[in-house]
Design an enzyme around this catalytic site. Structure first.
Site, PDB file in Angstrom:
ATOM      1  N   GLY A  19      -2.401 -24.045  -6.802  1.00 13.15           N
ATOM      2  CA  GLY A  19      -3.163 -23.095  -5.640  1.00 13.15           C
ATOM      3  C   GLY A  19      -4.711 -23.284  -5.725  1.00 13.15           C
ATOM      4  O   GLY A  19      -5.367 -22.381  -5.817  1.00 13.15           O
ATOM      5  N   GLY A  22      -6.975 -21.656  -3.017  1.00 12.51           N
ATOM      6  CA  GLY A  22      -7.074 -20.216  -2.770  1.00 12.51           C
ATOM      7  C   GLY A  22      -8.201 -19.760  -3.539  1.00 12.51           C
ATOM      8  O   GLY A  22      -9.127 -20.282  -4.449  1.00 12.51           O
ATOM      9  N   GLY A 114      -0.427 -12.130 -12.215  1.00 13.00           N
ATOM     10  CA  GLY A 114       0.327 -11.112 -11.397  1.00 13.00           C
ATOM     11  C   GLY A 114      -0.789 -10.340 -10.560  1.00 13.00           C
ATOM     12  O   GLY A 114      -1.776 -10.724 -10.110  1.00 13.00           O
ATOM     13  N   SER A 115      -0.806  -8.747 -10.815  1.00 13.15           N
ATOM     14  CA  SER A 115      -1.410  -8.232  -9.785  1.00 13.15           C
ATOM     15  C   SER A 115      -1.465  -6.487 -10.280  1.00 13.15           C
ATOM     16  O   SER A 115      -0.275  -6.343 -10.656  1.00 13.15           O
ATOM     17  CB  SER A 115      -1.195  -8.166  -8.266  1.00 13.15           C
ATOM     18  N   SER A 116      -2.362  -5.846 -10.130  1.00 10.21           N
ATOM     19  CA  SER A 116      -2.287  -4.348 -10.577  1.00 10.21           C
ATOM     20  C   SER A 116      -1.369  -3.510  -9.835  1.00 10.21           C
ATOM     21  O   SER A 116      -1.003  -2.586 -10.037  1.00 10.21           O
ATOM     22  CB  SER A 116      -3.653  -3.863 -10.488  1.00 10.21           C
ATOM     23  N   CYS A 117      -0.812  -4.373  -8.426  1.00 10.09           N
ATOM     24  CA  CYS A 117       0.173  -3.483  -7.873  1.00 10.09           C
ATOM     25  C   CYS A 117       1.596  -3.436  -8.354  1.00 10.09           C
ATOM     26  O   CYS A 117       2.586  -2.990  -7.843  1.00 10.09           O
ATOM     27  CB  CYS A 117       0.195  -3.986  -6.134  1.00 10.09           C
ATOM     28  N   TYR A 144       6.051  -7.916  -2.687  1.00  6.96           N
ATOM     29  CA  TYR A 144       4.974  -8.522  -3.383  1.00  6.96           C
ATOM     30  C   TYR A 144       4.864  -8.054  -5.077  1.00  6.96           C
ATOM     31  O   TYR A 144       5.024  -8.801  -6.211  1.00  6.96           O
ATOM     32  CB  TYR A 144       3.520  -8.500  -2.990  1.00  6.96           C
ATOM     33  N   LYS A 148       6.380 -10.441  -8.328  1.00  6.96           N
ATOM     34  CA  LYS A 148       5.183 -10.494  -9.556  1.00  6.96           C
ATOM     35  C   LYS A 148       5.897  -9.877 -10.591  1.00  6.96           C
ATOM     36  O   LYS A 148       5.653 -10.516 -11.957  1.00  6.96           O
ATOM     37  CB  LYS A 148       3.833  -9.897  -9.300  1.00  6.96           C
ATOM     38  N   LEU A 174      -9.320  -8.571  -6.551  1.00  4.85           N
ATOM     39  CA  LEU A 174     -10.121  -9.624  -6.735  1.00  4.85           C
ATOM     40  C   LEU A 174     -10.879  -9.967  -5.254  1.00  4.85           C
ATOM     41  O   LEU A 174     -10.553  -9.690  -4.277  1.00  4.85           O
ATOM     42  CB  LEU A 174      -9.458 -11.071  -7.390  1.00  4.85           C
ATOM     43  N   HIS A 187      -8.111  -8.866   2.290  1.00  5.66           N
ATOM     44  CA  HIS A 187      -8.094  -7.496   1.339  1.00  5.66           C
ATOM     45  C   HIS A 187      -9.424  -6.821   2.104  1.00  5.66           C
ATOM     46  O   HIS A 187     -10.104  -7.431   2.790  1.00  5.66           O
ATOM     47  CB  HIS A 187      -8.340  -7.943  -0.018  1.00  5.66           C
ATOM     48  N   TRP A 210     -10.154   1.178   7.980  1.00  2.00           N
ATOM     49  CA  TRP A 210      -8.850   1.657   7.763  1.00  2.00           C
ATOM     50  C   TRP A 210      -8.676   2.795   6.747  1.00  2.00           C
ATOM     51  O   TRP A 210      -9.142   2.829   5.684  1.00  2.00           O
ATOM     52  CB  TRP A 210      -7.755   0.402   7.462  1.00  2.00           C
TER      53      TRP A 210
HETATM   54  O1  GFB Z   1      -7.419  -4.623  -0.187  1.00  2.00           O
HETATM   55  P1  GFB Z   1      -6.360  -3.735   0.442  1.00  2.00           P
HETATM   56  O2  GFB Z   1      -6.076  -4.621   1.614  1.00  2.00           O
HETATM   57  O3  GFB Z   1      -5.266  -3.806  -0.320  1.00  2.00           O
HETATM   58  O4  GFB Z   1      -6.761  -2.407   0.843  1.00  2.00           O
HETATM   59  P2  GFB Z   1      -4.357  -2.673  -1.447  1.00  2.00           P
HETATM   60  C1  GFB Z   1      -7.481  -1.538  -0.079  1.00  2.00           C
HETATM   61  C2  GFB Z   1      -7.876  -0.122   0.762  1.00  2.00           C
HETATM   62  O5  GFB Z   1      -8.741  -0.359   1.658  1.00  2.00           O
HETATM   63  C3  GFB Z   1      -6.756   0.544   1.267  1.00  2.00           C
HETATM   64  C4  GFB Z   1      -8.685   0.009   2.934  1.00  2.00           C
HETATM   65  O6  GFB Z   1      -6.744   1.710   1.236  1.00  2.00           O
HETATM   66  C5  GFB Z   1      -7.052   0.004   2.810  1.00  2.00           C
HETATM   67  O7  GFB Z   1      -6.587   0.916   3.878  1.00  2.00           O
HETATM   68  N1  GFB Z   1      -9.176  -0.368   3.856  1.00  2.00           N
HETATM   69  C6  GFB Z   1     -10.305  -0.097   4.390  1.00  2.00           C
HETATM   70  C7  GFB Z   1      -9.140  -1.842   4.260  1.00  2.00           C
HETATM   71  N2  GFB Z   1     -10.893  -0.886   5.753  1.00  2.00           N
HETATM   72  C8  GFB Z   1      -9.963  -2.165   5.406  1.00  2.00           C
HETATM   73  C9  GFB Z   1      -9.821  -3.222   5.990  1.00  2.00           C
HETATM   74  O8  GFB Z   1     -10.654  -3.600   7.068  1.00  2.00           O
HETATM   75  N3  GFB Z   1      -8.937  -4.288   5.396  1.00  2.00           N
HETATM   76  C10 GFB Z   1      -8.402  -3.920   4.577  1.00  2.00           C
HETATM   77  N4  GFB Z   1      -7.387  -4.792   3.939  1.00  2.00           N
HETATM   78  N5  GFB Z   1      -8.417  -2.790   3.619  1.00  2.00           N
HETATM   79  C11 GFB Z   1      -3.102  -4.641  -1.997  1.00  2.00           C
HETATM   80  C12 GFB Z   1      -1.905  -5.086  -2.120  1.00  2.00           C
HETATM   81  O9  GFB Z   1      -3.329  -3.447  -1.966  1.00  2.00           O
HETATM   82  O10 GFB Z   1      -3.949  -5.208  -3.278  1.00  2.00           O
HETATM   83  C13 GFB Z   1      -1.594  -6.572  -2.546  1.00  2.00           C
HETATM   84  O11 GFB Z   1      -1.270  -5.193  -0.658  1.00  2.00           O
HETATM   85  C14 GFB Z   1      -2.302  -6.764  -3.881  1.00  2.00           C
HETATM   86  O12 GFB Z   1      -0.458  -6.782  -2.781  1.00  2.00           O
HETATM   87  C15 GFB Z   1      -3.875  -6.447  -3.636  1.00  2.00           C
HETATM   88  O13 GFB Z   1      -1.701  -6.299  -4.925  1.00  2.00           O
HETATM   89  C16 GFB Z   1      -4.578  -6.626  -5.001  1.00  2.00           C
HETATM   90  O14 GFB Z   1      -5.514  -2.694  -2.821  1.00  2.00           O
HETATM   91  O15 GFB Z   1      -4.358  -1.487  -0.833  1.00  2.00           O
END
Ligand code: GFB
Length: 324
Positions: A19, A22, A114-117, A144, A148, A174, A187, A210
């Protein structure tokens, strides 16, 4: 009983970073430059890690002695929520293939990521490694997370039954140079950097964020994460997996503020509460990593500034060149 294993050296070893294109793989390649090892990378064309025959054939030829398994299907909350089949299938297959081939070909050491999720949605905070499988998962990324968790268990099972030196680390959210800035896949950190940059250029009155902005996340700079992974590869051997995090978290609203300052955008913020928040909080307990001798170094403000510079130098400039 977990133990440190001083003396696993990467020097003069053939080390596969699976990877490498990435976010994490790129940082591992940067970090490994100083280790005196031969870094192996698999070409994307012709080596599909979801295919056991491809993995076995490539590994039998490349003969890695140590492996960082940073290859994975990853994405932000929207990508996880809308592509559940890919997130569970691809990750299960990649891990299973690399673990089994590593065992059969006698790889000396393998690190799974892995991941904290993986932790329950309402786990105690900060989350100790012992919270695994103590409650229901966050629904938006359960697919996911299950993959993991299976990765951790694969490593533990091969260690128990066959004595393989397979270890796992659980990094928290990350970010950093090399991240994915596609708004629907990414993310939160790269998404907000891209949105704030676009709003600044277009002189837009506000950016859309969001969710409620009230949930908390911690963010580990990817070069710190790679440093922790290399450190543990050299100094840790045990069945227990190890959390990696910075040890502090922020609300999404606080993150927005820091991102806008890093970018220099002075407009407002619109929270789109029709979008999911995900887990209310997921800050990992970093005592175990600290007891093994590792700690993150990069403050969030500094990491955001470096990531923003990388975004402008690479993504913004390349897009402008492609359009010209
Ligand atoms: O980073 P994120 O997509 O993942 O979102 P998670 C973190 C928080 O940011 C959530 C908010 O509450 C989103 O609603 N957020 C606000 C946004 N604006 C935005 C935006 O424009 N884009 C995104 N993406 N989020 C992930 C898991 O969860 O964490 C994965 O889905 C993985 O599987 C990763 O484990 C580390 O922290 O919620």
């Amino acid at each position: 009983m977990p133990s440190t294993s001083p003396g696993y050296t990467l020097r003069n070893k053939r080390v596969w970073v699976a990877g490498h294109r990435g976010l994490v793989g790129g940082a591992l390649v940067r970090r490994l430059q100083g280790e005196g090892c031969e870094i192996l990378t698999a070409p994307r064309d012709g080596v599909d890690l979801r295919r056991p025959d491809h993995v076995e054939r490539w590994m039998a030829t490349a003969k890695p002695q140590a492996i960082f398994l940073a290859a994975a299907k990853v994405g932000g909350i929207y990508a996880n929520d809308t592509r559940p089949a890919e997130f569970i299938y691809d990750n299960l297959m990649i891990q299973s293939n690399v673990v089994e081939a590593s065992y059969r070909l006698g790889v000396e050491k393998l690190m799974l990521l892995g991941s904290s999720c993986i932790y329950p949605r309402l786990a105690p905070q900060p989350i100790p490694e012992s919270a695994l499988l103590t409650g229901p998962l966050e629904p938006t990324n359960q697919w996911y997370a299950v993959a993991k968790i299976a990765g951790i268990k694969l490593g533990q099972a091969y260690r128990r039954q066959y004595g393989c030196d397979f270890i796992s680390v659980m990094p928290t959210n990350l970010y950093g140079p090399g991240d994915n800035f596609d708004l629907m896949q990414s993310h939160v950190v790269p998404a907000l950097l891209a949105k704030a940059h676009a709003a600044m250029v277009e002189r837009a009155p506000s950016i859309e964020v969001w969710g409620t902005g009230k949930v908390r996340r911690e963010f580990l700079y990817v070069d710190d994460a790679a440093d922790g992974m290399v450190y543990l590869m050299k100094n840790y051997s045990g069945e227990e997996f190890v959390n990696l995090g910075p040890g502090s978290d922020v609300t999404i609203a606080e993150l927005v503020d820091l991102v806008c300052k890093a970018v220099g955008y002075r407009g407002g913020v619109q929270f789109d509460t029709s979008r999911p928040d995900g887990a209310p909080r997921k800050m990992v307990d970093i005592e175990f990593a600290a007891s093994l001798g590792w700690k993150a170094q990069t403050p969030l403000k500094e990491g955001l500034a470096t990531t923003y510079r990388w975004y402008v130098d690479h993504i913004v400039r390349e897009t402008a060149r492609a359009v010209a």
